[in-house]
Design an enzyme around this catalytic site. Sequence first.
Site, mmCIF file in Angstrom:
data_model
loop_
_atom_site.group_PDB
_atom_site.id
_atom_site.type_symbol
_atom_site.label_atom_id
_atom_site.label_comp_id
_atom_site.label_asym_id
_atom_site.label_seq_id
_atom_site.Cartn_x
_atom_site.Cartn_y
_atom_site.Cartn_z
ATOM 1 C CD1 TRP A 159 35.108 2.597 6.564
ATOM 2 C CD2 TRP A 159 33.539 3.971 5.772
ATOM 3 N NE1 TRP A 159 34.673 3.381 7.602
ATOM 4 C CE2 TRP A 159 33.718 4.235 7.139
ATOM 5 C CE3 TRP A 159 32.597 4.718 5.072
ATOM 6 C CZ2 TRP A 159 32.992 5.211 7.826
ATOM 7 C CZ3 TRP A 159 31.874 5.690 5.750
ATOM 8 C CH2 TRP A 159 32.073 5.927 7.105
ATOM 9 C CD1 TRP A 202 29.462 2.547 4.176
ATOM 10 C CD2 TRP A 202 27.306 3.103 4.305
ATOM 11 N NE1 TRP A 202 29.382 3.906 4.326
ATOM 12 C CE2 TRP A 202 28.073 4.280 4.408
ATOM 13 C CE3 TRP A 202 25.916 3.211 4.364
ATOM 14 C CZ2 TRP A 202 27.504 5.536 4.555
ATOM 15 C CZ3 TRP A 202 25.344 4.466 4.509
ATOM 16 C CH2 TRP A 202 26.135 5.612 4.611
ATOM 17 C CG ASN A 203 27.031 5.481 0.015
ATOM 18 O OD1 ASN A 203 26.747 5.387 -1.183
ATOM 19 N ND2 ASN A 203 26.794 6.572 0.708
ATOM 20 N N PRO A 217 27.083 3.726 -4.445
ATOM 21 C CG PRO A 217 24.917 4.582 -4.709
ATOM 22 C CD PRO A 217 25.716 3.622 -3.873
ATOM 23 C CB VAL A 218 29.597 7.450 -1.959
ATOM 24 C CG1 VAL A 218 30.924 8.033 -1.483
ATOM 25 C CG2 VAL A 218 28.510 8.510 -1.878
ATOM 26 C CG HIS A 219 33.122 1.725 -3.048
ATOM 27 N ND1 HIS A 219 34.329 1.868 -2.410
ATOM 28 C CD2 HIS A 219 33.261 0.649 -3.870
ATOM 29 C CE1 HIS A 219 35.163 0.923 -2.813
ATOM 30 N NE2 HIS A 219 34.534 0.176 -3.693
ATOM 31 C CE1 TYR A 225 42.848 3.228 -3.790
ATOM 32 C CE2 TYR A 225 42.578 2.067 -5.871
ATOM 33 C CZ TYR A 225 43.116 2.142 -4.599
ATOM 34 O OH TYR A 225 43.926 1.136 -4.152
ATOM 35 C CG HIS A 278 31.066 12.057 6.343
ATOM 36 N ND1 HIS A 278 31.628 11.341 5.305
ATOM 37 C CD2 HIS A 278 30.077 11.260 6.814
ATOM 38 C CE1 HIS A 278 31.016 10.191 5.169
ATOM 39 N NE2 HIS A 278 30.062 10.104 6.072
#
Lengths: 485, 485
Positions: free
Chosen positions: A368, A371-372, A374-376, A384, A409
């Site tokens: 998690w 894989w993405n 930009p969102v992370h 966070y 989502h």
Amino acid sequence: MTTESEEKALRYRRAQSVSKAEEITEQEKKVRKLQLDKPIHTPRDSLFSWSSEFNDFTGLVNWGFLMLSIGGVRLGLENFLKYGLRVNPLEWIIVLTGYNEGDRSQYPSVILIVFSIVPIVLSLLIEKGIAVDLIPNKLGIILQITHLLLMVLLPIAVLHYRGNDFSFVGITSVCMLYLIIFLKLWSYTQTNYWCRLGLKKKYSDTKLRRQSLSAPNWKSKEDLINDTPAAARLTKYPDNLNLKDLVYFMLAPTLCYELNFPRTARIRKRFVIKRVLELFFGINLALALFQQWMIPTITNSVETFTKMDVIRITERLLKLAVPNHLLWLCFFYLTFHSFLNLMGELLQFADRKFYGDWWNANNISVFWSTWNMPVHMWAVRHVYKPITGMGFSKFNAGLVVFAISALFHEYLVSVPLQMFRIWAFLSMMAQPPMAVISRTAEIKLGARWGNLMVWSSLILGQPLAIMMYYHDYAMLHFKPTVEVP
Amino acid sequence: MTTESEEKALRYRRAQSVSKAEEITEQEKKVRKLQLDKPIHTPRDSLFSWSSEFNDFTGLVNWGFLMLSIGGVRLGLENFLKYGLRVNPLEWIIVLTGYNEGDRSQYPSVILIVFSIVPIVLSLLIEKGIAVDLIPNKLGIILQITHLLLMVLLPIAVLHYRGNDFSFVGITSVCMLYLIIFLKLWSYTQTNYWCRLGLKKKYSDTKLRRQSLSAPNWKSKEDLINDTPAAARLTKYPDNLNLKDLVYFMLAPTLCYELNFPRTARIRKRFVIKRVLELFFGINLALALFQQWMIPTITNSVETFTKMDVIRITERLLKLAVPNHLLWLCFFYLTFHSFLNLMGELLQFADRKFYGDWWNANNISVFWSTWNMPVHMWAVRHVYKPITGMGFSKFNAGLVVFAISALFHEYLVSVPLQMFRIWAFLSMMAQPPMAVISRTAEIKLGARWGNLMVWSSLILGQPLAIMMYYHDYAMLHFKPTVEVP
């Protein structure tokens, strides 16, 4: 010392006896060779026996590759024989523009997409207002948050009143666009807030220092570095508050705003051409896979899911898992490599880390967070870190990130389907416990098992959620028309 | 020397400028860190871009493994849903014993299997006869060859007169057994012949030496080694010509006779138990695969093959390829690892090299010389080497080996099917040209491509041959009954 010498003697005797045994074996070998029956057998183990210590199975990787290919080609042929050729690129143009939906002259999706300029400009105006002290800081923040939340709820409201005018693809695009704008403007607002906070602190610090040291020209280390030519080239708040800067950020392949993005020296033409070709052929491949493989499989599965026959459901699920996973891989590559790199190249945006090596992830948390990107990055910078900064534990901050991600989502699925289920939300909220399980698997069973768990959840989890939604959707939309003849 | 010092200066200046550039970058980094907008972007490439030089895709091996498993489970479920449970271990007992074929009290397969003792004993008697000079050497050889050829033709003759009394499995077992006995007795005869030849030469050599040197006690180096205790323990011709020795060879997991087989010190009980368990579960698994997967697929394919529709034939072939290949892998492991190792352990036979690492073979020649070591060793010792020894080229000797091997394959397929086609023969004779092609592929394209070619020929070649035979068989046996209602 005696024991040592004894040991030496023992070792010597042992070596002697070994060499003697070897001598005998050598002699035996010579004797065997001279026999008249041309002997060829020698004592040796089979390769599969543990005692042979053989472990070169590199050829089996090729075997796996070939078995996968053969399976793929056969499935393709079976599909073709069963369904004929279903690929029709024209159909997509119809679906995307909503052209076939009667002679309505309004395209609400297109209008909503164009309308998205309004919240962007509004956001800039509010920031500007705060910067020139027209709007008080606190009121400005409240305004921004309210306006962003209203913006992201807008598609839901429009859909409520004009639901029948939307095509599924149209409303999905709108939701995706509005969510991205929401994330970007949130970052924009928060970053500008940080800048103001920083400037205020600096100002009061300088004032304090002047009072205590009474040395008006005293400069801190930070000030010295900020006086270098490198610093002079950087844009400072509030000089960034202009339309050009905001539009660049809106187009840039990132969700995190900053005043000075790293830039590349030039646009590589070959690179751009490659990405454009990838996008063109990749999108057509993905659409073909979807039309030819995915739709018939899903359509065939509704009845099965209604009957709740476990074996049949499993069979359908596994059948759906393969094309779904291949489509997801296509989507991943096209979005995160081809499209974002294309935008980055065109905008001379230098940070291209849109994804990490999630395929090697040994537990679900790593997946998690890679894989993405930009969102992370957005989640880490704007959710966070602020939460841990407020003194909450890392675990709680992580849970909040997952909860927000789960909401997004759900938003992306429920709104276009006009059907509020919680499958997407639950799938996302199942990730933290699964992360713990996969982490345990990684530690107890080894990295390979952790990686296998990540892949399994990816390959099997998605089609499960899709089937859930499709089942509910079909129950809602198709059942009544069948029952009312 | 001037140029050298100039170069040095240039290098120094370059290093200086590099360090200066680094200094600037360092400074810029520091400046960026101090900015109030908490920047997080840094210039970096995407992992899939060539410039990133990233190439760790180990996770994809797990991906391949998982996709194969998912495909396998789904195929299994689909098969189960389509055909129900077809596995019936009792059926095999019926098939193997021919129990269900009416109330005939004769089991011709069993009789033929028991009868195989006769040629074995006969062979020993002829050898004994030659050894004690009862039969002249040349006549003995002719007798042996004639009797061996008659033996291998016996099943064909019996089948001709009592064809309807045989079950397919029964006659296949008989053919296999008679072929193995033929190969073993051929090796026995030839090895004994070599011994006689050697003794004769030694005798005449000694005689010659005695005449020329007139030193009756003079001994050659060979004689000296043959006088050692190691040599004394070895059995010498004709002491080997007894029933116990021949029975041991007949049971031993090898086709090549020699007077003194290498032996192990003891029988490992755990090893024996493991092999027995492997055989029990493995055979049941293989039979289940055959009943559940292979038979329905073949049965469904006959019509397709009759219609000669290329796409459908390809689809059927690929569908058959997977279970066929898995069955072959089961068969390989059970025969060459479990069964031959069990026999070897029980007989304390030390040479367990029943197979090489054919899965890593980079061309087809390597595959053929490693997958079946007993036959390969027999072919090298009793066909290839004698032929090259006669002065023929290695290439020709290789062709003869393949031709003989092709004949054996044809024998094992055509006789049980009672249908003389040449598909098996042609398949085997296609191997030498394919070996050349795969060797070229290995050299030109690399080892991986060679290995892929070997696997493809293995996975796709076999089902092709099976379909050919089954098509012809079905045409012969099932068509007329359908047409005569």
